[in-house]
Design a protein around this motif. Sequence first.
Motif, PDB file in Angstrom:
ATOM      1  N   LEU A   1      44.595  34.829  40.046  1.00 36.39           N
ATOM      2  CA  LEU A   1      43.349  34.494  39.370  1.00 36.39           C
ATOM      3  C   LEU A   1      43.458  33.126  38.715  1.00 36.39           C
ATOM      4  O   LEU A   1      43.379  32.974  37.514  1.00 36.39           O
ATOM      5  CB  LEU A   1      43.003  35.565  38.330  1.00 36.39           C
ATOM      6  N   VAL A   2      43.708  32.136  39.551  1.00 37.87           N
ATOM      7  CA  VAL A   2      43.835  30.776  39.024  1.00 37.87           C
ATOM      8  C   VAL A   2      42.911  29.818  39.768  1.00 37.87           C
ATOM      9  O   VAL A   2      42.972  28.620  39.560  1.00 37.87           O
ATOM     10  CB  VAL A   2      45.293  30.279  39.156  1.00 37.87           C
ATOM     11  N   ARG A   3      42.088  30.361  40.649  1.00 37.61           N
ATOM     12  CA  ARG A   3      41.259  29.479  41.469  1.00 37.61           C
ATOM     13  C   ARG A   3      40.120  28.884  40.648  1.00 37.61           C
ATOM     14  O   ARG A   3      39.624  29.495  39.721  1.00 37.61           O
ATOM     15  CB  ARG A   3      40.695  30.264  42.666  1.00 37.61           C
ATOM     16  N   SER A   4      39.699  27.712  41.045  1.00 38.12           N
ATOM     17  CA  SER A   4      38.662  27.008  40.278  1.00 38.12           C
ATOM     18  C   SER A   4      37.280  27.387  40.771  1.00 38.12           C
ATOM     19  O   SER A   4      36.455  26.533  41.080  1.00 38.12           O
ATOM     20  CB  SER A   4      38.866  25.492  40.421  1.00 38.12           C
ATOM     21  N   TRP A   5      37.029  28.679  40.944  1.00 40.55           N
ATOM     22  CA  TRP A   5      35.700  29.108  41.319  1.00 40.55           C
ATOM     23  C   TRP A   5      34.758  28.960  40.130  1.00 40.55           C
ATOM     24  O   TRP A   5      35.153  29.064  38.976  1.00 40.55           O
ATOM     25  CB  TRP A   5      35.736  30.559  41.782  1.00 40.55           C
TER      26      TRP A   5
ATOM     27  N   GLU B   1      36.030  33.534  25.349  1.00 42.71           N
ATOM     28  CA  GLU B   1      36.926  34.135  26.337  1.00 42.71           C
ATOM     29  C   GLU B   1      36.392  33.836  27.738  1.00 42.71           C
ATOM     30  O   GLU B   1      35.227  34.055  28.036  1.00 42.71           O
ATOM     31  CB  GLU B   1      37.014  35.649  26.138  1.00 42.71           C
ATOM     32  N   ARG B   2      37.254  33.336  28.596  1.00 47.08           N
ATOM     33  CA  ARG B   2      36.823  32.951  29.925  1.00 47.08           C
ATOM     34  C   ARG B   2      36.707  34.169  30.846  1.00 47.08           C
ATOM     35  O   ARG B   2      37.343  35.192  30.641  1.00 47.08           O
ATOM     36  CB  ARG B   2      37.810  31.947  30.533  1.00 47.08           C
ATOM     37  N   GLN B   3      35.904  33.998  31.881  1.00 50.00           N
ATOM     38  CA  GLN B   3      35.726  35.080  32.841  1.00 50.00           C
ATOM     39  C   GLN B   3      37.042  35.478  33.495  1.00 50.00           C
ATOM     40  O   GLN B   3      37.272  36.645  33.788  1.00 50.00           O
ATOM     41  CB  GLN B   3      34.724  34.653  33.923  1.00 50.00           C
ATOM     42  N   ILE B   4      37.927  34.512  33.711  1.00 45.54           N
ATOM     43  CA  ILE B   4      39.198  34.826  34.356  1.00 45.54           C
ATOM     44  C   ILE B   4      40.012  35.795  33.505  1.00 45.54           C
ATOM     45  O   ILE B   4      40.703  36.673  34.018  1.00 45.54           O
ATOM     46  CB  ILE B   4      40.001  33.530  34.636  1.00 45.54           C
ATOM     47  N   GLU B   5      39.910  35.663  32.181  1.00 46.60           N
ATOM     48  CA  GLU B   5      40.633  36.578  31.301  1.00 46.60           C
ATOM     49  C   GLU B   5      40.035  37.977  31.362  1.00 46.60           C
ATOM     50  O   GLU B   5      40.750  38.983  31.289  1.00 46.60           O
ATOM     51  CB  GLU B   5      40.621  36.040  29.874  1.00 46.60           C
ATOM     52  N   LEU B   6      38.727  38.049  31.509  1.00 47.72           N
ATOM     53  CA  LEU B   6      38.080  39.352  31.670  1.00 47.72           C
ATOM     54  C   LEU B   6      38.491  39.991  32.991  1.00 47.72           C
ATOM     55  O   LEU B   6      38.731  41.202  33.058  1.00 47.72           O
ATOM     56  CB  LEU B   6      36.558  39.191  31.618  1.00 47.72           C
ATOM     57  N   ASP B   7      38.546  39.179  34.051  1.00 43.45           N
ATOM     58  CA  ASP B   7      38.985  39.710  35.339  1.00 43.45           C
ATOM     59  C   ASP B   7      40.394  40.275  35.235  1.00 43.45           C
ATOM     60  O   ASP B   7      40.683  41.355  35.763  1.00 43.45           O
ATOM     61  CB  ASP B   7      38.948  38.607  36.402  1.00 43.45           C
ATOM     62  N   ARG B   8      41.281  39.541  34.578  1.00 46.12           N
ATOM     63  CA  ARG B   8      42.653  40.024  34.428  1.00 46.12           C
ATOM     64  C   ARG B   8      42.697  41.317  33.624  1.00 46.12           C
ATOM     65  O   ARG B   8      43.454  42.237  33.945  1.00 46.12           O
ATOM     66  CB  ARG B   8      43.510  38.953  33.747  1.00 46.12           C
ATOM     67  N   ARG B   9      41.893  41.372  32.584  1.00 45.37           N
ATOM     68  CA  ARG B   9      41.874  42.577  31.759  1.00 45.37           C
ATOM     69  C   ARG B   9      41.399  43.773  32.565  1.00 45.37           C
ATOM     70  O   ARG B   9      41.967  44.861  32.483  1.00 45.37           O
ATOM     71  CB  ARG B   9      40.969  42.372  30.538  1.00 45.37           C
ATOM     72  N   MET B  10      40.343  43.571  33.362  1.00 38.95           N
ATOM     73  CA  MET B  10      39.835  44.667  34.187  1.00 38.95           C
ATOM     74  C   MET B  10      40.877  45.117  35.203  1.00 38.95           C
ATOM     75  O   MET B  10      41.056  46.320  35.452  1.00 38.95           O
ATOM     76  CB  MET B  10      38.556  44.222  34.901  1.00 38.95           C
TER      77      MET B  10
END
Length: 436
Positions: A143-147, A165-174
């Motif tokens: 989850l490091v892509r620059s989408w 909080e960035r969306q990438i952090e939410l994705d990781r949490r999920m």
Amino acid sequence: MTGWQTQAEREAAISVHPEIIRQGKSPLTWDARAQEFDRLVEATACRLVHSWRVPLRQLQPGTLLGSGQVAQLKQLVQAHAAGVVFVDHPLSPVQQRNLEKGLNAKVVDRTGLILEIFAARARTREGVLQVELASLNYQLGRLVRSWTHLERQRGGFGFLGGPGERQIELDRRMIRTRIRALERELAKVRRMRATQRGGRKRKSIPTVALVGYTNAGKSTLFNRLSQAKVYAADKLFATLDPTLRILNLAPGQRVMLADTVGFVQELPHELIEAFKATLEEVTEADLILHVQDAADPMRHEQAQVVRQTLQQLGLVGDSAPPIIDVLNKIDQVPDMQPPQGRWARPNRIAISARTGQGIDVLKARLRKWLDSRMREARLILAPSDGRTLAFCHARGVVLASSVDENGMIHLHVRMRPADLGRIRRNHQGRDELMGS
């Protein structure tokens, strides 16, 4: 099946085989490895239009390949209108992202390819859970892509996420939340399997596990021995979900036969970890049948891969059960027939699971192995003890039987030590006599 694979079924695909010059760690030759990887690509239902072998003196941290090779690969992608590029090498998230941008095509590395095949083949709930867990662990580090959606921010409070909080952090949490849930469900599966194995041990049913390189013919042999109808096909990873069947070899001689997932070179660590619940049937086995494709010119190298995987599972030295090598598909190797003679070894048998040749020899070897685990004893039972008498006939071999003038039953039996111990425990405190 993920979205990109559904699309890939309608798209052309290119396979890329980076060959590291002067690197000798691969058990398989570069030719054999490239052919195997292409078969993996074809197992995804993609239309493989080009296979490109690329010699590399060193790996580039940003793209794996050199800039000129990336440009050449881009030309191949455009010429073949390919939508997917499969790379036979682990890719870092950065390398995958840069290659996708440079090629304008989906890029999948070796681990991602095997995960996708597993996801498409899993059928049981346990198999689906294991594949999902492996896939999530694989995705978590990517989850490091620059989408664009990863740059969005959201507010919140408490455990829902703080300001900024960035969306990438939410994705990781999920993903982590789902991983924990899957691990809990698979822990239940392991406990259930442990209970089942405990029950088999109490009933003195030893487990014989079939292991081997993928497409060696394990499921065909499993069907031949057990008269089951497990799915078997001439393709890689045809079997993912474990299957257990009772195999009756002779009166008082039965085993639990376990068909397991096939191994492959560089099986992703995520899969080994996720499939531990399945592979426990191997680690807890009393005997291992190592099925090998005798017709494959890379049989010895494939056998080395299997042995290395077994070592990864902790099956080394005294921790390893006895192993019998089963050379399968001898119907395709004329100089290996008949299965006796120079091919016969105490720990090696040549068979054809498809034609049945050598199966009787294999069953005889299994009966001999079971006999080696059994002990002889003489029992004296009361005439009313029909239950123990039936147990002896069902779970052992009655070598001799007679009745004395007092009506007592004298038995000479061959049984497993655990069964003899069970009889002795059941007779503690009784008046019946037991011999030794």
